[in-house]
Design an enzyme around this catalytic site. Structure first.
Site, PDB file in Angstrom:
ATOM      1  N   ASN A 156     -19.434  -1.344 -53.395  1.00 14.51           N
ATOM      2  CA  ASN A 156     -19.831  -2.654 -52.844  1.00 14.51           C
ATOM      3  C   ASN A 156     -20.697  -3.479 -53.791  1.00 14.51           C
ATOM      4  O   ASN A 156     -21.244  -4.485 -53.369  1.00 14.51           O
ATOM      5  CB  ASN A 156     -20.626  -2.444 -51.552  1.00 14.51           C
ATOM      6  N   ASP A 200     -25.881 -10.285 -39.454  1.00 20.18           N
ATOM      7  CA  ASP A 200     -25.942  -9.291 -40.534  1.00 20.18           C
ATOM      8  C   ASP A 200     -25.104  -9.851 -41.687  1.00 20.18           C
ATOM      9  O   ASP A 200     -23.881  -9.904 -41.618  1.00 20.18           O
ATOM     10  CB  ASP A 200     -25.384  -7.953 -40.031  1.00 20.18           C
ATOM     11  N   GLU A 245     -21.799  -9.767 -37.594  1.00 23.81           N
ATOM     12  CA  GLU A 245     -21.800  -9.745 -39.056  1.00 23.81           C
ATOM     13  C   GLU A 245     -21.257 -11.086 -39.518  1.00 23.81           C
ATOM     14  O   GLU A 245     -20.537 -11.762 -38.773  1.00 23.81           O
ATOM     15  CB  GLU A 245     -20.893  -8.617 -39.577  1.00 23.81           C
ATOM     16  N   SER A 290     -17.296  -5.649 -42.539  1.00 26.77           N
ATOM     17  CA  SER A 290     -17.269  -4.722 -43.672  1.00 26.77           C
ATOM     18  C   SER A 290     -15.941  -4.010 -43.853  1.00 26.77           C
ATOM     19  O   SER A 290     -15.608  -3.624 -44.961  1.00 26.77           O
ATOM     20  CB  SER A 290     -18.392  -3.700 -43.519  1.00 26.77           C
ATOM     21  N   HIS A 318     -22.477  -8.266 -46.374  1.00 24.70           N
ATOM     22  CA  HIS A 318     -21.365  -8.374 -47.318  1.00 24.70           C
ATOM     23  C   HIS A 318     -21.136  -9.795 -47.820  1.00 24.70           C
ATOM     24  O   HIS A 318     -20.141 -10.054 -48.497  1.00 24.70           O
ATOM     25  CB  HIS A 318     -20.093  -7.801 -46.691  1.00 24.70           C
ATOM     26  N   HIS A 362     -21.106  -3.420 -37.223  1.00 23.46           N
ATOM     27  CA  HIS A 362     -21.391  -2.182 -37.947  1.00 23.46           C
ATOM     28  C   HIS A 362     -22.108  -1.144 -37.069  1.00 23.46           C
ATOM     29  O   HIS A 362     -22.879  -1.492 -36.169  1.00 23.46           O
ATOM     30  CB  HIS A 362     -22.280  -2.529 -39.147  1.00 23.46           C
ATOM     31  N   LYS A 410     -25.555  -4.005 -51.657  1.00 22.12           N
ATOM     32  CA  LYS A 410     -24.144  -4.378 -51.888  1.00 22.12           C
ATOM     33  C   LYS A 410     -24.096  -5.255 -53.157  1.00 22.12           C
ATOM     34  O   LYS A 410     -24.267  -4.743 -54.239  1.00 22.12           O
ATOM     35  CB  LYS A 410     -23.563  -5.108 -50.690  1.00 22.12           C
TER      36      LYS A 410
HETATM   37  C1  PLP Z   1     -22.552  -4.808 -42.083  1.00 14.57           C
HETATM   38  C2  PLP Z   1     -23.437  -3.740 -42.627  1.00 14.57           C
HETATM   39  N1  PLP Z   1     -24.719  -3.689 -42.233  1.00 14.57           N
HETATM   40  C3  PLP Z   1     -25.558  -2.748 -42.699  1.00 14.57           C
HETATM   41  C4  PLP Z   1     -25.128  -1.794 -43.605  1.00 14.57           C
HETATM   42  C5  PLP Z   1     -26.087  -0.737 -44.071  1.00 14.57           C
HETATM   43  O1  PLP Z   1     -26.697  -1.128 -45.261  1.00 14.57           O
HETATM   44  P1  PLP Z   1     -27.365  -0.063 -46.233  1.00 14.57           P
HETATM   45  O2  PLP Z   1     -26.233   0.555 -47.010  1.00 14.57           O
HETATM   46  O3  PLP Z   1     -28.306  -0.848 -47.076  1.00 14.57           O
HETATM   47  O4  PLP Z   1     -28.058   0.948 -45.384  1.00 14.57           O
HETATM   48  C6  PLP Z   1     -23.813  -1.830 -44.064  1.00 14.57           C
HETATM   49  C7  PLP Z   1     -23.328  -0.894 -45.092  1.00 14.57           C
HETATM   50  O5  PLP Z   1     -22.995   0.212 -44.910  1.00 14.57           O
HETATM   51  C8  PLP Z   1     -22.939  -2.809 -43.539  1.00 14.57           C
HETATM   52  O6  PLP Z   1     -21.657  -2.822 -43.904  1.00 14.57           O
END
Ligand code: PLP
Length: 393
Positions: free
Chosen positions: A48, A212, A183, A187, A215, A139, A240
């Site tokens: 990512n 969120d 989001e 993702s 991405h 997520h 990411k």
């Molecule tokens: C939409 C989303 N939020 C949060 C996360 C978690 O982020 P991190 O990898 O910094 O814990 C991810 C990744 O896995 C994600 O895709």
């Protein structure tokens, strides 16, 4: 052996039978484009770090400098002695990027969603149980944060603002505080939420909109600021496109103060290590200048989508740097992943519960480290797979 140990073993056997067992693979990574496994090199389409910043010399240099100046650990949580004076400058940069009054750095995206949402949905503080409207495909960390708060999610159909509106109408007149959770870029599908419509609904119905932006941050939006302009609260990660680790919340000053007082993930966890803060700081400085890299990544993804669709693959609703190849069954996704591996390309098979049953897929992610030739090579590898299909037609 305690009986519980046998239950865990039986669970693993069931996962194996269903093609769902996960395992860790030793990865050697020496640059942003390739990985090696067991001495074999692959072009990596599964990471990512969309801007390839984890190997950027100035990011590495600032991480090294801060490790030398401040040590490799923070020594305590931010509320004790871990709040190094570096934080204020970095949080000001995050707030500016996200165009919000304030920002708060947290340990990881998962931890931010898990603990910030728990704090925001606290019914004792709100005085009533909140109504939380949430995209079905949000997520796992978002669902986790909701569950931790005890709030029941009212799930609307993925990306469907009309369905959200009808659910909001159903609860019209309820005196309970409303929240909408989505989001910005999903993702596993690489599509974007209809944020303008969702933002309008949030304003009309007096709901707090929490986005969120994991991405999109760094890779989409003007100057890489992401797509969360409509949000009251933005949660994002540095893990990411920014290439490092750690997360942030961008919000009002009041909310930042509230989280410092109420958010368990901030209060009860050691602050980020100084080299990680250095990497975040350097990446934030670079992001606004990376328009050419963002355009390159977008064009690679578009070329791939067109090529894959021409070969008969289902790329779902992707419009961003994340492109799924939806295979359907778990075994089909795994065998497509192995097929690409044999041709020198690495893409992970994503299976339920990460994605809905029957939609197992390869999740391909394109980065600034990839070339046009990498995409053509990947499409050729997929074309080989298509040959027997057309032969049997
Ligand atoms: C939409 C989303 N939020 C949060 C996360 C978690 O982020 P991190 O990898 O910094 O814990 C991810 C990744 O896995 C994600 O895709």
């Amino acid at each position: 052996m305690p009986g519980s140990e046998r239950s865990y073993g039986a669970y693993l056997e069931g996962r194996e039978r269903d093609g769902l067992r996960r395992g860790l693979v030793d990865i050697e990574a020496r640059d942003a484009r390739t990985i090696s496994i067991g001495g074999e090199a692959y072009v990596n389409f599964a990471s990512n770090d969309y801007l390839a910043l984890r190997f950027h010399p100035s990011v590495i240099e600032r991480a090294r400098a801060l490790a030398e100046q401040h040590g490799v650990g923070a020594g305590a949580s931010r509320l004790v002695t871990g709040n190094l004076d570096l934080y204020a400058g970095i949080e000001a940069k995050v707030a500016a990027l996200k165009q919000k009054p304030a920002a708060l750095i947290m340990a990881s995206g998962f931890q931010a969603n898990a603990s910030v949402l728990q704090a925001l949905f606290d019914r004792n503080v709100l005085g009533a149980e909140p109504l939380v409207f949430s995209d079905r495909l949000n997520h796992a960390s978002i669902h986790f944060g909701c569950a931790a708060s005890g709030a029941r999610e009212i799930r609307y159909r993925h990306g469907d603002a009309a369905h959200l509106a009808s659910l909001l109408s159903r609860y019209q007149g309820h005196e309970r505080p409303k929240f909408i959770l989505t989001e910005s870029v999903f993702s596993m599908d690489g599509d974007t939420a209809p944020l303008a419509e969702i933002g309008r609904l949030a304003r009309e119905r007096d709901a707090m909109l929490i986005v969120d932006d994991a991405h999109a941050t760094g890779i989409l939006g003007e100057g890489g600021r992401g797509l969360s302009g409509e949000a009251d609260v933005v949660i994002g990660t540095f893990s990411k496109a920014l290439g490092g680790f750690g997360a942030h919340v961008a919000c009002s000053d009041t909310l930042r103060d509230y989280l410092i007082n109420r958010c368990s993930g901030l209060i009860y966890s050691t602050a980020l290590p100084p080299p990680v803060l250095g990497a975040i700081d350097a990446a934030l400085d670079l992001v606004p200048s990376l328009d050419a890299e963002r355009a390159h990544v977008a064009s690679l993804a578009e070329r791939f989508r067109q090529g894959a669709r021409a070969l008969g693959f289902d790329t779902g609703v992707s419009t961003t740097q994340i492109v799924p190849l939806i295979a359907g069954s778990n075994h089909a996704a795994l065998s497509l992943s192995m097929k690409l591996r044999d041709a020198g390309y690495f893409a992970t098979a994503i299976r339920p519960p990460t994605v809905p049953a029957g939609t197992a897929r390869l999740r391909l992610a394109f980065t600034a480290a990839h070339s046009n030739a990498d995409i053509e090579g990947l499409l050729n590898a997929l074309d080989d797979r298509a040959l027997p299909r057309s032969a049997s037609a």
